[in-house]
Write a protein that holds these residues in place. Structure first.
Motif, mmCIF file in Angstrom:
data_model
loop_
_atom_site.group_PDB
_atom_site.id
_atom_site.type_symbol
_atom_site.label_atom_id
_atom_site.label_comp_id
_atom_site.label_asym_id
_atom_site.label_seq_id
_atom_site.Cartn_x
_atom_site.Cartn_y
_atom_site.Cartn_z
ATOM 1 N N ASP A 133 6.708 -8.771 36.622
ATOM 2 C CA ASP A 133 6.187 -9.158 38.317
ATOM 3 C C ASP A 133 7.454 -8.985 38.699
ATOM 4 N N ALA A 134 7.464 -8.160 40.038
ATOM 5 C CA ALA A 134 8.722 -8.032 40.762
ATOM 6 C C ALA A 134 9.303 -9.344 41.637
ATOM 7 N N LEU A 135 8.125 -9.799 42.149
ATOM 8 C CA LEU A 135 8.513 -11.797 43.011
ATOM 9 C C LEU A 135 9.480 -12.691 41.555
ATOM 10 N N ILE A 136 9.191 -11.857 40.291
ATOM 11 C CA ILE A 136 9.864 -12.664 39.632
ATOM 12 C C ILE A 136 11.460 -12.496 39.303
ATOM 13 N N LEU A 137 11.158 -11.187 39.506
ATOM 14 C CA LEU A 137 12.261 -10.422 38.927
ATOM 15 C C LEU A 137 13.404 -10.624 40.317
ATOM 16 N N LEU A 138 12.664 -10.429 42.160
ATOM 17 C CA LEU A 138 13.527 -10.955 42.975
ATOM 18 C C LEU A 138 13.787 -12.554 42.766
ATOM 19 N N ASP A 139 12.979 -13.343 42.285
ATOM 20 C CA ASP A 139 13.578 -15.143 42.692
ATOM 21 C C ASP A 139 14.621 -14.764 41.540
ATOM 22 N N LEU A 140 14.724 -14.468 39.986
ATOM 23 C CA LEU A 140 15.299 -14.679 39.251
ATOM 24 C C LEU A 140 17.502 -14.108 39.405
ATOM 25 N N ALA A 141 17.077 -12.825 40.441
ATOM 26 C CA ALA A 141 18.581 -11.669 40.821
ATOM 27 C C ALA A 141 18.939 -13.386 41.738
ATOM 28 N N MET A 142 17.970 -13.624 42.901
ATOM 29 C CA MET A 142 18.378 -13.875 43.616
ATOM 30 C C MET A 142 19.289 -15.539 43.234
ATOM 31 N N GLN A 143 18.667 -16.413 42.283
ATOM 32 C CA GLN A 143 19.216 -16.906 41.264
ATOM 33 C C GLN A 143 21.025 -17.127 40.626
ATOM 34 N N VAL A 144 21.608 -15.370 40.731
ATOM 35 C CA VAL A 144 22.448 -15.677 40.665
ATOM 36 C C VAL A 144 23.278 -15.214 41.593
ATOM 37 N N GLY A 145 22.623 -14.756 42.848
ATOM 38 C CA GLY A 145 23.968 -15.006 43.758
ATOM 39 C C GLY A 145 23.597 -13.005 44.590
ATOM 40 N N LEU A 146 22.529 -12.961 43.792
ATOM 41 C CA LEU A 146 22.376 -11.565 44.577
ATOM 42 C C LEU A 146 21.592 -11.907 46.301
ATOM 43 N N ASP A 147 21.616 -10.403 47.631
ATOM 44 C CA ASP A 147 21.466 -11.133 48.116
ATOM 45 C C ASP A 147 19.281 -10.694 48.126
ATOM 46 N N GLN A 148 18.960 -11.190 49.333
ATOM 47 C CA GLN A 148 16.907 -10.895 48.638
ATOM 48 C C GLN A 148 16.811 -9.534 49.721
ATOM 49 N N LYS A 149 17.325 -9.423 50.609
ATOM 50 C CA LYS A 149 17.237 -8.205 51.123
ATOM 51 C C LYS A 149 17.909 -7.124 50.067
ATOM 52 N N GLU A 150 18.618 -7.108 49.815
ATOM 53 C CA GLU A 150 19.165 -5.731 49.053
ATOM 54 C C GLU A 150 18.029 -5.553 47.183
ATOM 55 N N VAL A 151 17.691 -6.621 47.507
ATOM 56 C CA VAL A 151 16.963 -7.316 45.687
ATOM 57 C C VAL A 151 15.647 -6.205 45.828
ATOM 58 N N GLU A 152 14.949 -6.578 46.974
ATOM 59 C CA GLU A 152 13.918 -6.184 47.874
ATOM 60 C C GLU A 152 14.065 -4.378 47.552
ATOM 61 N N GLU A 153 15.359 -3.605 48.513
ATOM 62 C CA GLU A 153 15.145 -2.846 48.682
ATOM 63 C C GLU A 153 15.030 -2.092 47.301
ATOM 64 N N VAL A 154 15.812 -2.898 45.863
ATOM 65 C CA VAL A 154 15.905 -2.081 44.761
ATOM 66 C C VAL A 154 14.382 -2.413 43.960
ATOM 67 N N LEU A 155 13.755 -2.712 44.237
ATOM 68 C CA LEU A 155 12.789 -2.820 43.626
ATOM 69 C C LEU A 155 11.482 -2.239 44.134
ATOM 70 N N GLN A 156 11.906 -1.911 46.227
ATOM 71 C CA GLN A 156 10.349 -1.093 46.930
ATOM 72 C C GLN A 156 10.975 0.540 46.392
ATOM 73 N N ASN A 157 12.105 1.008 46.120
ATOM 74 C CA ASN A 157 12.686 1.932 45.943
ATOM 75 C C ASN A 157 13.247 2.580 44.652
ATOM 76 N N SER A 158 12.539 3.179 44.393
ATOM 77 C CA SER A 158 12.430 2.983 42.630
ATOM 78 C C SER A 158 13.805 4.267 42.068
ATOM 79 N N ASN A 159 14.324 4.673 42.866
ATOM 80 C CA ASN A 159 15.406 5.889 43.306
ATOM 81 C C ASN A 159 16.485 5.154 43.207
ATOM 82 N N LEU A 160 17.064 3.811 43.728
ATOM 83 C CA LEU A 160 18.046 2.899 43.934
ATOM 84 C C LEU A 160 18.532 2.854 42.881
ATOM 85 N N PHE A 161 19.781 3.348 41.980
ATOM 86 C CA PHE A 161 20.269 2.633 40.932
ATOM 87 C C PHE A 161 19.666 3.836 39.813
#
Length: 213
Positions: A133-161
């Motif tokens: 679930d992308a929303l769960i991954l986003l929530d977990l990433a934000m819990q450790v201090g990652l930026d919401q927009k940057e994580v959303e970009e990774v989840l939306q663009n499968s080529n990133l990283f």
């Protein structure tokens, strides 16, 4: 001392090995350690199985009963308990770990790799979160201090990283990694698998002694 660790989020021995390493590091309070997590996928072809736990998945794959699957996992559950990890395979939902590895590379850029790795492992093996679930991954990433927009970009663009993940996996092949976890100390010594704490202590001591020569 730099410690590179190839591992997969869905690898139960990787979490146990992480705890063994952490216990060993505590015995060297005067040393500075840099931990770098490297990507590895035990089965890159795994199809996400939302709602299906690991016990059931293995039973279906091997044509055995769920009870037999639980019995096969019991040794792992017992080993995890020895280091304070309360595994719940009955809640762990089968997932492909690629998206998590891509997020981990973002976290590594922000010096948050270790915190992100820990939370992913805990969420999978202990909390039973659906990491498909992308929303769960986003929530977990934000819990450790990652930026919401940057994580959303990774989840939306499968080529990133993706290239970073593939580079780690290719490097593992080049140095002969057969399984994970695989720990490399200052590119001089290696420990394969969730070895006992003493094995890590001995390796660290050898690296320190070698550096003094």
């Amino acid at each position: 001392m730099k410690i590179e660790i190839w591992s997969d989020i869905v690898c139960p021995f990787c979490y146990i090995g992480k705890r063994h390493l952490e216990a060993a590091l505590l015995q060297f309070p005067a040393e500075d350690f840099e931990i770098e997590w490297k990507s590895f996928q035990l089965n890159p072809n795994t199809q996400p199985q939302p709602g299906k736990d690991v016990y059931t998945y293995l039973a279906e794959q091997k044509g055995i009963s769920v009870a037999e699957s639980k019995a096969m996992h019991q040794n792992v559950v017992d080993r995890a308990a020895e280091v304070g990890l309360d595994y719940h395979f009955e809640k762990a939902i089968v997932t492909n770990s690629l998206n998590m590895h891509r997020i981990l590379h973002l976290a590594k850029k922000k010096k948050l790799g270790d915190r992100m790795k820990e939370l992913f492992l805990k969420s999978y093996f202990m909390d039973g979160k659906d990491l498909n679930d992308a929303l769960i991954l986003l929530d977990l990433a934000m819990q450790v201090g990652l930026d919401q927009k940057e994580v959303e970009e990774v989840l939306q663009n499968s080529n990133l990283f993706l290239n970073e993940v593939q580079t780690d996996i290719e490097e593992a092949r080049e140095i002969g990694v057969q399984g994970v976890p695989f720990f490399v100390f200052d590119r001089k010594y290696a420990v394969s698998g969730a070895q006992p704490v003493d094995a890590f202590v001995k390796t660290i001591q050898e690296v320190i002694q070698n550096d003094k020569k």
